[in-house]
Design a protein around this motif. Sequence first.
Motif, short mmCIF file in Angstrom:
data_model
loop_
_atom_site.label_atom_id
_atom_site.label_comp_id
_atom_site.label_asym_id
_atom_site.label_seq_id
_atom_site.Cartn_x
_atom_site.Cartn_y
_atom_site.Cartn_z
N LEU A 90 -39.91 3.85 2.30
CA LEU A 90 -39.97 4.90 3.31
C LEU A 90 -39.65 4.35 4.69
N ALA A 91 -40.23 3.20 4.99
CA ALA A 91 -39.98 2.59 6.30
C ALA A 91 -38.48 2.30 6.44
N GLY A 92 -37.87 1.81 5.35
CA GLY A 92 -36.45 1.51 5.39
C GLY A 92 -35.61 2.75 5.66
N ILE A 93 -35.95 3.85 4.99
CA ILE A 93 -35.19 5.09 5.18
C ILE A 93 -35.32 5.57 6.63
N ALA A 94 -36.57 5.49 7.15
CA ALA A 94 -36.79 5.94 8.53
C ALA A 94 -35.98 5.09 9.50
N LEU A 95 -36.02 3.77 9.29
CA LEU A 95 -35.31 2.86 10.19
C LEU A 95 -33.80 3.15 10.15
N LEU A 96 -33.29 3.34 8.94
CA LEU A 96 -31.87 3.60 8.76
C LEU A 96 -31.45 4.88 9.49
N THR A 97 -32.31 5.90 9.41
CA THR A 97 -32.02 7.16 10.08
C THR A 97 -31.90 6.96 11.58
N VAL A 98 -32.90 6.24 12.13
CA VAL A 98 -32.93 6.03 13.58
C VAL A 98 -31.68 5.24 14.01
N VAL A 99 -31.40 4.16 13.27
CA VAL A 99 -30.26 3.31 13.64
C VAL A 99 -28.96 4.13 13.60
N LEU A 100 -28.80 4.90 12.52
CA LEU A 100 -27.58 5.71 12.39
C LEU A 100 -27.45 6.69 13.54
N GLN A 101 -28.57 7.35 13.85
CA GLN A 101 -28.54 8.35 14.91
C GLN A 101 -28.15 7.68 16.23
N LEU A 102 -28.72 6.48 16.50
CA LEU A 102 -28.39 5.77 17.74
C LEU A 102 -26.91 5.39 17.76
N VAL A 103 -26.44 4.88 16.64
CA VAL A 103 -25.03 4.48 16.58
C VAL A 103 -24.14 5.67 16.89
N LEU A 104 -24.47 6.82 16.29
CA LEU A 104 -23.59 7.98 16.46
C LEU A 104 -23.66 8.57 17.85
N THR A 105 -24.80 8.46 18.54
CA THR A 105 -24.88 9.07 19.86
C THR A 105 -24.56 8.11 20.99
N ARG A 106 -24.80 6.80 20.77
CA ARG A 106 -24.69 5.88 21.90
C ARG A 106 -23.44 4.99 21.90
N SER A 107 -22.97 4.62 20.73
CA SER A 107 -21.91 3.60 20.73
C SER A 107 -20.54 4.24 20.97
N TRP A 108 -19.56 3.42 21.31
CA TRP A 108 -18.20 3.92 21.45
C TRP A 108 -17.67 4.41 20.10
N TYR A 109 -18.11 3.72 19.01
CA TYR A 109 -17.72 4.19 17.68
C TYR A 109 -18.23 5.62 17.46
N GLY A 110 -19.51 5.83 17.84
CA GLY A 110 -20.10 7.15 17.66
C GLY A 110 -19.38 8.21 18.48
N ARG A 111 -19.03 7.85 19.72
CA ARG A 111 -18.29 8.80 20.55
C ARG A 111 -16.95 9.14 19.92
N ALA A 112 -16.29 8.07 19.43
CA ALA A 112 -14.99 8.29 18.82
C ALA A 112 -15.13 9.20 17.60
N VAL A 113 -16.20 9.00 16.83
CA VAL A 113 -16.44 9.86 15.66
C VAL A 113 -16.57 11.30 16.10
N ARG A 114 -17.38 11.53 17.13
CA ARG A 114 -17.57 12.92 17.58
C ARG A 114 -16.27 13.49 18.12
N ALA A 115 -15.54 12.66 18.86
CA ALA A 115 -14.28 13.14 19.43
C ALA A 115 -13.30 13.52 18.33
N VAL A 116 -13.16 12.66 17.32
CA VAL A 116 -12.24 12.95 16.22
C VAL A 116 -12.66 14.23 15.52
N THR A 117 -13.97 14.41 15.35
CA THR A 117 -14.46 15.60 14.67
C THR A 117 -14.16 16.86 15.46
N GLN A 118 -14.32 16.79 16.78
CA GLN A 118 -14.19 18.00 17.58
C GLN A 118 -12.74 18.33 17.91
N ASP A 119 -11.94 17.34 18.15
CA ASP A 119 -10.51 17.59 18.37
C ASP A 119 -9.71 16.35 18.05
#
Lengths: 295, 235, 602
Positions: free
Chosen positions: A152-181
């Motif tokens: 359970l702890a592992g799943i929770a940690l993974l969720t948090v890390v993923l969410q941070l990567v997607l919202t904060r990193s340049w990779y995450g921004r690029a992902v959102r940008a590609v998705t939106q346009d």
Amino acid sequence: MPLDILAQIAIGGVLIGGLYALFAFGLSLIYGVARILNFSHGTLLAIAGVLASILYGALGASPLALVAIITGLALAFFLFGWGFHDLLLAPLKRRNHFEASVGTVLTTVGALIVIGDVAATLAGPRPRNIPLRSDVIEIGDVLIPVSQAWMLAGIALLTVVLQLVLTRSWYGRAVRAVTQDHVGATICGVRSRAIHGITFGLGTALAAIAGVLYAMVYPVDPYTGFSLTVKAFTIIVLGGIGNLVGALAAGLFLGVAEAFTAFFWAPEWAPALSITLLLIILVAFPNGFGNTRKA
Amino acid sequence: MLSLDRIVVDHGKMRAIWDVSLDIQVGEKVGLLGANGAGKTTTLGAIQGLYPPQSGAITFDGQPIAGRPPAENVAQGIALVPEGRRLFPEMTVRENLEMGAYLRHARSDLRRTLEHILELFPILREKAGQHAGELSGGQQQMVAIGRALMSKPRLLLLDEPFLGVAPLVIYDVMDALRRVAESGVTILLVEQNIHRALDFVDRAYVIENGRNAFDGTRERLLGDPEFGAKFLGLD
Amino acid sequence: MSRVNDPVAAIGASAAAARRPAPFVGAIVATLCVGAIALVPLLGVPYVTSLIFTLLVSFILAQSWDWVGGLAGYVNLGHFAYYGIGAYAFSIALAAGVPAPLCFVMAIAVVSTVAAILSFPLFRLKGDYFAFATLAILPLSELLAFNLVRLTGGADGVVLPPKYVLSQAFYTALAIAACTFALTVVLARSRFGYALKSIRNDEQAAEVVGIRIFPAKLGVMVLSAAAASLAGAVHAWQLSYIDPPTVFGLNVALVPVAMALFGGSGLLWGPMIGVALLFSIQQALLVNMTMLHATVYGLIILMIGRFMPGGLLRSRLVRSLPALRFLSREIHLDRQEPSRSTSTTRLPLPERKPSPSSELLVCRGLTKAFGGNIAVNNVDITIRQGEIVGLVGANGSGKTTLFNCISKVYEPTGELIFDGRNLAGLRRDQVSAVGVGRSFQNPRPFGDLTVAENVAIAATFRPGGPALPDALSEAASYAAFVGLGDRLDQRADSLSLQEKKSLELARALALHPKLLLVDEVASGLTPSEIRRFVEHIRDIREVYGITVIWVEHIFSALAQVVDRLIVLEQGQVIADAPLAEAVKDERVLAAYLGQVASKEGH
């Protein structure tokens, strides 16, 4: 009804729900970014479980071995996913919409058949699991196996890390940008094919991690995969496509609800819950439950 | 600075550009004009690397760039303000602008460039936290121009930057673009409205059905009776 | 833009001539094929008979899937559930002693009912969401079969009365398969089929040209489910034993879908070729390989997906072989006569004399909000018969939204009276039927249909419209009127942006509208092209009495023809006056025309 039994059921439900969420993360990420319905996702997950079970036996059944297996499989599946995308799926993007979607279905369904069959031929079709002997934490009368608490702890940690990567990193921004346009991202210098490939790899790696964790709880065989894919689709739609927090909530809710259905009513009807819920939610929210996007 | 030599571009089975050539010197403001479907957008796309040409050469700073991926062109200083703006509707204005500095060469200077763009379009400072999809057409266009400038381009390709912009706002945008040009950025402008375009550029190329039709300074074009008959409705 | 060299277009152009004798030849060939297959049981080799039998069942499944998938464009991943439910309904009835023919009827009845009920929730969904939801139906059905033990026998399944029925089952399956194929041919050329093809292309546009989409989708879903149920029933009959994994199993459920896609979804011969090839490959592998046959089978599907993603029949290989080329042809309607002689002076529109005193469209308090953004705010306007009204305003001022409210693409609040009739509660197709035609700002023709078919659909679906063949010849006149007379047999998606806009105008005219809503056609036209368009608008009003509301950014275009100008700002009407007055209004000047009016001298 004693409270400790309810708590015990709820914890079991949370655990399986967390696993559900983890299946769904990978698929949701892939679909949300690359718009690819990967029918082989569940099969990859099952194969990861089978492989982990074999390796666990071979490496001497220690916790350290388990960590090594998870890391190794995640890395191997990441590379496999990236390669699979770049070699087989990315070239389809150049075709028209009809051909791209049909080609994707054929390719991933074909992959599903191939992967399942190869694994069954090599490892045998029998179900395998990762047998964990572990201590139990007692809180009052509620028993929690240590291994499950770690999961359970592992799943929770993974969720948090993923969410941070997607919202904060340049990779995450690029992902959102590609998705939106897609075009907008390209002219900003985003190499969208690479972003899609990395995301496909990441999603596949998540499937591998989920597969290993799944095999700690339930036995898996190379053919169990497709029903897991169906389950993951259900969770994605319930939680909103591309919405990780939504998928986590939907997964947990389903896990707990199924556990209670199984206990209070009948275990054989528990799987009906997710499907019925899916149909109801789709009728009420045709664009997905967690998807608040305006028309 | 930029030269296109007899390029040919196909979109799938359709040939969009048959034979287009043009030359642009550093610091110029050049127009690319023509009716809808003439191939203007495709030409810009070919320069940026979105549509690799079937044949012909594109050189930028003396280097051949035909078929080079867009990311490399952005890194070398070519930025495109695309048709239809192509913003990220569910990202904030600030995030949209920052995406313009996605490539490594622009990231280090991100704060300073951003400040510069917010001075150019002060309204964007107020809207910085809003989602780009909620802005008016003119404001979205400013974000699109700002995003392109965030990559610190030397050549700015503008594809109909006034489309869907209220007439009053057009003059704000045009003023801002003049200031960008004065700061030393070379501009290639695609525009439908020929009067408006000739108001802004030093000289222009006119293409028709994917081929060069006319070119010259604005005075020469305005004085050409054939051009007038075809495009200015003077017949 | 112009075409380079497109073999498909060439086929399209020559298709009409080549296809003419097809019905007779086709019917003879089909009869011969059915006859040949009918001889199979006479060989007396049960193995071969049951093999061909399974092939027929697979064909019925794949082809009936393609009615929903290829024709209507909805990917139904749960199609196999209809097969399973049909098998169960048949088996349970037969085991209870019901005579076999009646059991088939029961299978159809049960499955059609299920499909009809499921259609209501499912068709609220679009695209991939539809696919997700249908996929979930399979495990649900399997679960029900396992758990409703009293009805289905649970995991033990249903055992049918022991009887040797292979040849009866074979001939039944052959008959169903033949009907399935015949129905496919009929569907592709029928009015119903064209409703489905429009839906596949663009549902909103289909509604706007007068097609009621839900009944069409419901109809094709029930039809497809009924065929699948027969496949299940006849298969259960032959197997004489069924249990949940055999008839609902997820591992076999996608095979018919894969077969149809493998051959070429939406093509007449696609599902048949896909089934025949994949089935033969599978049998050959089973016979010749001791292991890994599923791997090879999967690899073949994967490779087709990767290298021939439109299906085998759409591949360059098949198209380049003259003997096989007919397999990859799309079905388009033949036109009766070449339309070159059609004059552009007279359209097959009723000539009406508008009475300028009577009101055609009245909006009172019309409002449409998206969240907090009020796009159309309390609009009161009146349009009289025979007027040409210009609707202007800055971007985002609500012009297109107002159009969308009138044509019911959005549901507004407030009152909307058209031709004395309250539009409240009317659907898009009904609004189109009472006489509102429109174009879209971004043109939305039915891309994979020809120009003639695009216009003919609007003609045939208007109230009292002609049958398809007549609609097709009528369509030629409208196409000629907008300058597409020589493009009739071209696919709409091969047109340029401007030509697509013209096509939309032709399509709207074919509805015989009383009111035409024209959304931004002039941008991108040269001044002389604009003048020609203005002439068209004038003709439409003067000769046929059609009232026009025209949204346009290019002011000089409007100035040539409109009687009146309505100016919107932030969803509200800020001016409603003859052109000369409107351009003097200070609010209008400030809000919209600004310096342009003074600068360009309008």
